[in-house]
Design an enzyme around this catalytic site. Structure first.
Site, short mmCIF file in Angstrom:
data_model
loop_
_atom_site.label_atom_id
_atom_site.label_comp_id
_atom_site.label_asym_id
_atom_site.label_seq_id
_atom_site.Cartn_x
_atom_site.Cartn_y
_atom_site.Cartn_z
N ASP A 1 23.01 -4.37 -17.57
CA ASP A 1 21.53 -4.55 -17.46
C ASP A 1 20.72 -4.23 -18.24
O ASP A 1 20.93 -3.28 -19.44
CB ASP A 1 21.21 -3.87 -16.18
CG ASP A 1 19.69 -4.02 -15.57
OD1 ASP A 1 20.01 -4.64 -14.36
OD2 ASP A 1 18.90 -3.85 -16.04
N ILE A 2 19.75 -5.13 -18.83
CA ILE A 2 18.89 -4.93 -20.18
C ILE A 2 18.01 -3.69 -19.91
O ILE A 2 17.37 -3.15 -20.90
CB ILE A 2 17.90 -6.03 -20.25
CG1 ILE A 2 17.65 -6.33 -21.50
CG2 ILE A 2 16.61 -6.15 -18.95
CD1 ILE A 2 17.03 -7.74 -21.86
N ASN B 1 19.76 -6.19 -3.80
CA ASN B 1 18.52 -6.39 -2.99
C ASN B 1 18.37 -7.86 -2.71
O ASN B 1 18.66 -8.79 -3.26
CB ASN B 1 17.43 -6.12 -4.34
CG ASN B 1 17.39 -4.66 -4.72
OD1 ASN B 1 17.44 -3.95 -3.94
ND2 ASN B 1 17.03 -4.88 -6.10
N GLY C 1 12.61 -5.36 -3.50
CA GLY C 1 12.40 -5.22 -4.91
C GLY C 1 13.26 -6.18 -5.84
O GLY C 1 13.33 -5.94 -6.95
N GLN C 2 13.95 -7.32 -4.89
CA GLN C 2 14.78 -8.17 -5.88
C GLN C 2 13.41 -9.00 -6.83
O GLN C 2 12.41 -9.46 -6.27
CB GLN C 2 15.31 -9.26 -5.12
CG GLN C 2 16.08 -10.14 -5.62
CD GLN C 2 16.92 -11.35 -4.61
OE1 GLN C 2 16.67 -11.22 -3.33
NE2 GLN C 2 17.60 -12.06 -5.30
N HIS D 1 23.15 -10.94 -7.16
CA HIS D 1 23.83 -9.83 -8.29
C HIS D 1 23.98 -8.54 -7.46
O HIS D 1 23.34 -8.11 -6.69
CB HIS D 1 22.98 -9.67 -9.28
CG HIS D 1 21.44 -9.54 -9.08
ND1 HIS D 1 20.58 -10.39 -8.82
CD2 HIS D 1 20.70 -8.21 -9.41
CE1 HIS D 1 19.61 -9.68 -8.74
NE2 HIS D 1 19.62 -8.60 -8.86
N LEU D 2 25.12 -8.04 -7.75
CA LEU D 2 25.61 -6.57 -7.56
C LEU D 2 25.25 -5.78 -8.43
O LEU D 2 25.96 -5.91 -9.66
CB LEU D 2 27.07 -6.62 -7.07
CG LEU D 2 27.43 -7.49 -5.77
CD1 LEU D 2 28.92 -7.22 -5.87
CD2 LEU D 2 26.61 -7.22 -4.71
N HIS D 3 24.25 -4.90 -8.47
CA HIS D 3 24.11 -3.57 -9.20
C HIS D 3 25.37 -2.35 -9.04
O HIS D 3 25.51 -2.29 -8.15
CB HIS D 3 22.97 -2.96 -8.94
CG HIS D 3 21.58 -3.78 -9.26
ND1 HIS D 3 20.81 -3.66 -10.28
CD2 HIS D 3 20.98 -4.46 -8.33
CE1 HIS D 3 19.68 -4.31 -10.12
NE2 HIS D 3 19.92 -4.98 -9.06
P1 5GP Z 1 16.73 -7.10 -8.92
O1 5GP Z 1 15.39 -6.45 -9.17
O2 5GP Z 1 16.50 -8.66 -8.61
O3 5GP Z 1 17.64 -6.50 -7.97
O4 5GP Z 1 17.40 -6.95 -10.33
C1 5GP Z 1 17.53 -7.53 -11.61
C2 5GP Z 1 18.08 -6.89 -12.48
O5 5GP Z 1 18.00 -7.81 -13.58
C3 5GP Z 1 16.93 -5.61 -13.11
O6 5GP Z 1 17.64 -4.51 -12.97
C4 5GP Z 1 16.65 -6.39 -14.73
O7 5GP Z 1 16.53 -4.92 -15.47
C5 5GP Z 1 17.89 -7.22 -15.07
N1 5GP Z 1 17.37 -8.19 -16.10
C6 5GP Z 1 16.24 -9.02 -16.00
N2 5GP Z 1 16.15 -9.58 -16.99
C7 5GP Z 1 17.43 -9.46 -17.70
C8 5GP Z 1 17.91 -10.20 -18.96
O8 5GP Z 1 17.32 -10.89 -19.49
N3 5GP Z 1 19.14 -9.75 -19.15
C9 5GP Z 1 19.71 -8.80 -18.47
N4 5GP Z 1 21.09 -8.24 -18.88
N5 5GP Z 1 19.49 -7.96 -17.39
C10 5GP Z 1 18.16 -8.48 -16.98
#
Ligand code: 5GP
Ligand code: ZN
Length: 117
Positions: free
Chosen positions: A34-35, A90, A96-97, A103-105
């Site tokens: 994750d970034i 999410n 919070g998605q 995607h699975l965190h």
């Molecule tokens: P969500 O909030 O949809 O459950 O998770 C999305 C995740 O994607 C967040 O934790 C966010 O930091 C990550 N993310 C967003 N943009 C990028 C990117 O360009 N590269 C990477 N590696 N992660 C990203």
């Protein structure tokens, strides 16, 4: 369902159009860091195929879902998370998605609070 959404960030990452720090890739699944990590290990495990979220999965996706969790296990082992870890997905804006590609965190490397916020 189309396999790919050209507007989707994670489809673009899966295609290699946007760089990522990959820790696993195969024909169906990729995993990358994750970034904005929320834990010492914070890896996102995604299908290559565009699926908006877990609610869009169907019975036909059973094999893919098993593959996603097999990758979770492999990454957790590689990261040394034998003390435990959390898997979160999410679903929808109120959860919070922010990226609407399943995607699975995989979060680990520190104690986790419960319940999550
Ligand atoms: P969500 O909030 O949809 O459950 O998770 C999305 C995740 O994607 C967040 O934790 C966010 O930091 C990550 N993310 C967003 N943009 C990028 C990117 O360009 N590269 C990477 N590696 N992660 C990203
Ligand atoms: Zn996508």
């Amino acid at each position: 369902m189309t396999d790919r959404d050209p507007e989707c960030l994670f489809c673009r990452i899966a295609a290699g159009e946007i760089p990522s720090d990959r820790v696993h890739e195969d024909d169906d699944v990729i995993a990358f860091r994750d970034i904005a990590p929320r834990a010492p290990t914070h890896v996102l495990v995604i299908p290559r195929r565009h699926i908006a979220d877990a609610h869009a999965l169907t019975d036909d996706d059973a094999e893919l879902l098993a593959k996603l969790f097999a990758v979770v296990r492999r990454v957790a082992d590689a990261e040394g998370l034998e003390r435990g870890y959390r898997v979160v997905t999410n679903v929808g804006p109120e959860s919070g998605q922010t990226v609407f590609h399943l995607h699975l965190h995989l979060l680990g490397g520190r104690p986790m609070a419960w319940p999550p916020g």
